[in-house]
Design a protein around this motif. Structure first.
Motif, PDB file in Angstrom:
ATOM      1  N   PHE A  63       0.112 -11.016  13.998  1.00 58.48           N
ATOM      2  CA  PHE A  63       1.150 -11.937  13.624  1.00 58.48           C
ATOM      3  C   PHE A  63       0.476 -12.976  12.611  1.00 58.48           C
ATOM      4  CE2 PHE A  63       3.613 -10.907  17.714  1.00 58.48           C
ATOM      5  CZ  PHE A  63       3.745  -9.666  17.230  1.00 58.48           C
ATOM      6  N   ASP A  64      -0.486 -13.715  13.251  1.00 60.59           N
ATOM      7  CA  ASP A  64      -1.207 -14.752  12.311  1.00 60.59           C
ATOM      8  C   ASP A  64      -1.781 -14.234  11.195  1.00 60.59           C
ATOM      9  OD1 ASP A  64      -2.647 -17.297  12.048  1.00 60.59           O
ATOM     10  OD2 ASP A  64      -4.393 -16.140  12.414  1.00 60.59           O
ATOM     11  N   GLU A  65      -2.213 -13.145  11.220  1.00 54.65           N
ATOM     12  CA  GLU A  65      -3.094 -12.602   9.929  1.00 54.65           C
ATOM     13  C   GLU A  65      -1.798 -12.292   8.889  1.00 54.65           C
ATOM     14  OE1 GLU A  65      -5.068 -10.007  12.232  1.00 54.65           O
ATOM     15  OE2 GLU A  65      -7.004 -10.717  12.169  1.00 54.65           O
ATOM     16  N   LEU A  66      -0.815 -11.581   9.471  1.00 55.64           N
ATOM     17  CA  LEU A  66       0.353 -11.056   8.766  1.00 55.64           C
ATOM     18  C   LEU A  66       0.886 -12.488   8.136  1.00 55.64           C
ATOM     19  CD1 LEU A  66       2.730  -9.528   7.472  1.00 55.64           C
ATOM     20  CD2 LEU A  66       3.762  -9.513   9.892  1.00 55.64           C
ATOM     21  N   PHE A  67       1.478 -13.417   8.788  1.00 54.63           N
ATOM     22  CA  PHE A  67       2.208 -14.510   8.097  1.00 54.63           C
ATOM     23  C   PHE A  67       1.313 -15.427   7.377  1.00 54.63           C
ATOM     24  CE2 PHE A  67       5.251 -13.217  11.561  1.00 54.63           C
ATOM     25  CZ  PHE A  67       6.321 -13.687  10.648  1.00 54.63           C
ATOM     26  N   GLU A  68      -0.116 -15.580   7.526  1.00 55.57           N
ATOM     27  CA  GLU A  68      -0.835 -16.089   6.589  1.00 55.57           C
ATOM     28  C   GLU A  68      -0.894 -15.625   5.289  1.00 55.57           C
ATOM     29  OE1 GLU A  68      -5.165 -18.463   6.853  1.00 55.57           O
ATOM     30  OE2 GLU A  68      -5.301 -16.362   7.458  1.00 55.57           O
ATOM     31  N   ALA A  69      -0.980 -14.288   5.342  1.00 57.80           N
ATOM     32  CA  ALA A  69      -0.993 -13.422   3.858  1.00 57.80           C
ATOM     33  C   ALA A  69       0.360 -13.471   3.349  1.00 57.80           C
ATOM     34  CB  ALA A  69      -1.405 -11.795   4.369  1.00 57.80           C
ATOM     35  N   LEU A  70       1.330 -13.617   4.092  1.00 56.67           N
ATOM     36  CA  LEU A  70       2.689 -13.660   3.505  1.00 56.67           C
ATOM     37  C   LEU A  70       2.954 -15.202   2.785  1.00 56.67           C
ATOM     38  CD1 LEU A  70       5.077 -11.950   6.042  1.00 56.67           C
ATOM     39  CD2 LEU A  70       4.580 -11.180   3.477  1.00 56.67           C
ATOM     40  N   THR A  71       2.389 -16.214   3.375  1.00 57.16           N
ATOM     41  CA  THR A  71       2.390 -17.442   3.106  1.00 57.16           C
ATOM     42  C   THR A  71       1.458 -17.560   1.705  1.00 57.16           C
ATOM     43  OG1 THR A  71       2.647 -18.406   5.283  1.00 57.16           O
ATOM     44  CG2 THR A  71       1.975 -19.649   3.381  1.00 57.16           C
ATOM     45  N   LEU A  72       0.454 -16.958   1.468  1.00 55.48           N
ATOM     46  CA  LEU A  72      -0.325 -17.017   0.439  1.00 55.48           C
ATOM     47  C   LEU A  72       0.390 -16.500  -0.647  1.00 55.48           C
ATOM     48  CD1 LEU A  72      -3.832 -16.636   1.856  1.00 55.48           C
ATOM     49  CD2 LEU A  72      -3.043 -18.798   1.183  1.00 55.48           C
ATOM     50  N   VAL A  73       0.814 -15.360  -0.337  1.00 53.80           N
ATOM     51  CA  VAL A  73       1.879 -14.644  -1.608  1.00 53.80           C
ATOM     52  C   VAL A  73       2.885 -15.415  -1.944  1.00 53.80           C
ATOM     53  CG1 VAL A  73       2.960 -12.533  -2.273  1.00 53.80           C
ATOM     54  CG2 VAL A  73       0.950 -12.442  -0.889  1.00 53.80           C
ATOM     55  N   GLN A  74       3.723 -15.841  -0.940  1.00 57.68           N
ATOM     56  CA  GLN A  74       4.979 -16.616  -1.380  1.00 57.68           C
ATOM     57  C   GLN A  74       4.707 -17.760  -2.001  1.00 57.68           C
ATOM     58  OE1 GLN A  74       6.507 -19.218   1.542  1.00 57.68           O
ATOM     59  NE2 GLN A  74       8.609 -18.523   1.420  1.00 57.68           N
ATOM     60  N   THR A  75       3.537 -18.555  -1.931  1.00 57.87           N
ATOM     61  CA  THR A  75       3.187 -19.668  -2.572  1.00 57.87           C
ATOM     62  C   THR A  75       2.396 -19.345  -3.843  1.00 57.87           C
ATOM     63  OG1 THR A  75       1.359 -20.101  -1.256  1.00 57.87           O
ATOM     64  CG2 THR A  75       3.334 -21.136  -0.478  1.00 57.87           C
ATOM     65  N   ARG A  76       1.976 -18.160  -3.950  1.00 55.99           N
ATOM     66  CA  ARG A  76       1.219 -17.763  -5.350  1.00 55.99           C
ATOM     67  C   ARG A  76      -0.139 -17.983  -5.323  1.00 55.99           C
ATOM     68  NH1 ARG A  76       5.905 -18.248 -10.010  1.00 55.99           N
ATOM     69  NH2 ARG A  76       7.583 -16.925  -8.779  1.00 55.99           N
ATOM     70  N   LYS A  77      -0.655 -18.247  -4.053  1.00 58.09           N
ATOM     71  CA  LYS A  77      -1.923 -18.548  -3.844  1.00 58.09           C
ATOM     72  C   LYS A  77      -2.793 -17.312  -4.349  1.00 58.09           C
ATOM     73  CE  LYS A  77      -2.173 -22.966  -2.935  1.00 58.09           C
ATOM     74  NZ  LYS A  77      -2.910 -23.948  -3.906  1.00 58.09           N
ATOM     75  N   VAL A  78      -2.203 -16.059  -3.927  1.00 56.27           N
ATOM     76  CA  VAL A  78      -2.666 -14.648  -4.335  1.00 56.27           C
ATOM     77  C   VAL A  78      -1.693 -14.019  -5.108  1.00 56.27           C
ATOM     78  CG1 VAL A  78      -4.521 -14.860  -2.349  1.00 56.27           C
ATOM     79  CG2 VAL A  78      -2.028 -13.993  -2.268  1.00 56.27           C
ATOM     80  N   THR A  79      -1.850 -13.300  -6.083  1.00 60.73           N
ATOM     81  CA  THR A  79      -0.925 -12.507  -6.638  1.00 60.73           C
ATOM     82  C   THR A  79      -1.322 -11.007  -6.753  1.00 60.73           C
ATOM     83  OG1 THR A  79      -2.429 -12.965  -8.756  1.00 60.73           O
ATOM     84  CG2 THR A  79      -0.765 -14.425  -8.327  1.00 60.73           C
ATOM     85  N   SER A  80      -0.284 -10.235  -7.202  1.00 55.61           N
ATOM     86  CA  SER A  80      -0.459  -9.044  -7.068  1.00 55.61           C
ATOM     87  C   SER A  80      -1.104  -8.440  -5.931  1.00 55.61           C
ATOM     88  CB  SER A  80      -1.148  -8.495  -8.328  1.00 55.61           C
ATOM     89  OG  SER A  80      -0.690  -8.873  -9.628  1.00 55.61           O
ATOM     90  N   PHE A  81      -0.441  -8.717  -4.689  1.00 55.41           N
ATOM     91  CA  PHE A  81      -1.237  -8.529  -3.356  1.00 55.41           C
ATOM     92  C   PHE A  81      -0.177  -7.587  -2.264  1.00 55.41           C
ATOM     93  CE2 PHE A  81      -3.116  -9.627   0.488  1.00 55.41           C
ATOM     94  CZ  PHE A  81      -4.695  -9.667   0.010  1.00 55.41           C
ATOM     95  N   PRO A  82      -0.081  -6.424  -2.508  1.00 55.87           N
ATOM     96  CA  PRO A  82       0.615  -5.813  -1.422  1.00 55.87           C
ATOM     97  C   PRO A  82       0.672  -5.919  -0.221  1.00 55.87           C
ATOM     98  CG  PRO A  82      -0.694  -4.215  -2.439  1.00 55.87           C
ATOM     99  CD  PRO A  82      -1.017  -5.441  -3.131  1.00 55.87           C
ATOM    100  N   ILE A  83       1.341  -5.668   0.597  1.00 50.90           N
ATOM    101  CA  ILE A  83       1.500  -5.991   1.914  1.00 50.90           C
ATOM    102  C   ILE A  83       2.498  -4.882   2.564  1.00 50.90           C
ATOM    103  CG2 ILE A  83       2.018  -7.284   4.118  1.00 50.90           C
ATOM    104  CD1 ILE A  83       1.429  -9.838   2.515  1.00 50.90           C
ATOM    105  N   VAL A  84       1.929  -3.982   3.583  1.00 50.01           N
ATOM    106  CA  VAL A  84       2.756  -2.706   4.034  1.00 50.01           C
ATOM    107  C   VAL A  84       2.500  -3.068   5.677  1.00 50.01           C
ATOM    108  CG1 VAL A  84       2.786  -0.337   4.650  1.00 50.01           C
ATOM    109  CG2 VAL A  84       1.889  -1.107   2.278  1.00 50.01           C
ATOM    110  N   LEU A  85       3.736  -3.027   6.167  1.00 49.93           N
ATOM    111  CA  LEU A  85       3.973  -2.834   7.591  1.00 49.93           C
ATOM    112  C   LEU A  85       4.076  -1.547   8.186  1.00 49.93           C
ATOM    113  CD1 LEU A  85       6.598  -6.147   7.809  1.00 49.93           C
ATOM    114  CD2 LEU A  85       4.053  -6.032   7.996  1.00 49.93           C
TER     115      LEU A  85
END
Length: 246
Positions: free
Chosen positions: A170-192
């Motif tokens: 969960f930590d890894e998922l939400f950290e990645a989501l936060t970075l995508v949401q805040t546009r710290k990373v771009t074009s970054f697909p996440i699959v559950l």
């Protein structure tokens, strides 16, 4: 690995040489006398060394996908077998598979990638209760510090597949989501991967988090959910993933 064995970055300790706390624990221990004034600056050099080792080891890795999931998943589980297929599919698609290098789903993904002739990466971490890198890792690094390890995942992965897991997942998922949401990373697909496992969480996010105004409707489009290995691989490798550019 024996309970009396601990891996600390490049250091292996056994029996009487096993320290009672991890490097992260000692770093984050904020209480005590002012002795830290004379020691923390030296920790900076160790932290710097971890980043240098990670960057130099992974610099020529090429396209890669990070896969997260539980260390507790048994080999008899269908999810474990799906991990093998995901690792194999990533290798066939020309991508390295990056995991935490431990047992469970991580081992499954590493096994599939290695058997398919791909690069099977393991980014290990010093923990009080486990664990050496699994035998299917073909390129591995052991880290002392979680934050250094996380940077390597995010810098060298072009997307993530997140399989069922616990707090670490969960930590890894939400950290990645936060970075995508805040546009710290771009074009970054996440699959559950695993609809039955993930859908209740997504339903809660919609009914409570979105309904309370804590996220926007567009934030719910940051992930896709599937039970199909081929679909997961197509999405994470073909949804405009170009890396984070850092």
């Amino acid at each position: 690995m024996s309970k009396r064995t601990r891996t600390q970055g490049p250091v292996i300790r056994r029996e009487g040489q096993v320290q009672p706390t991890t490097t992260d624990q000692r770093l984050l221990a904020g209480k005590g006398d002012a002795g830290w004034i004379h020691s923390d600056q030296w920790r900076i050099l160790r932290i710097q060394a971890e980043f240098v080792e990670g960057f130099s080891t992974l610099a020529e890795l090429g396209p890669a996908i990070g896969v997260f999931g539980s260390a507790r998943t048994p080999k008899a589980s269908p999810v474990w077998q799906a991990g093998v297929e995901i690792g194999r599919g990533l290798a066939h698609a020309g991508y390295s598979a990056i995991t935490g290098g431990g047992p469970g789903i991580m081992e499954a993904v590493n096994k599939g990638a290695a058997q398919a002739g791909g690069v099977s990466v393991g980014l290990g971490i010093e923990l009080p209760f486990e664990q050496s890198l699994n035998k299917h890792v073909t390129l591995g690094i052991n880290f002392r510090y979680f934050f250094a390890r996380k940077v390597m995942f995010l810098k060298y992965s072009q997307g993530f597949i997140v399989m069922p897991g616990g707090f670490g997942t969960f930590d890894e998922l939400f950290e990645a989501l936060t970075l995508v949401q805040t546009r710290k990373v771009t074009s970054f697909p996440i699959v559950l991967f695993g609809t039955e496992f993930w859908q209740p969480l997504l339903d809660w996010i919609r009914s409570s988090v979105l309904a309370g105004g804590y996220v926007s409707e567009v934030d719910l489009d940051l992930v896709m959910v599937t039970d199909n290995v081929d679909e997961a691989i197509r999405w994470v490798t073909g949804a405009g993933a170009t890396g984070n550019g850092t």
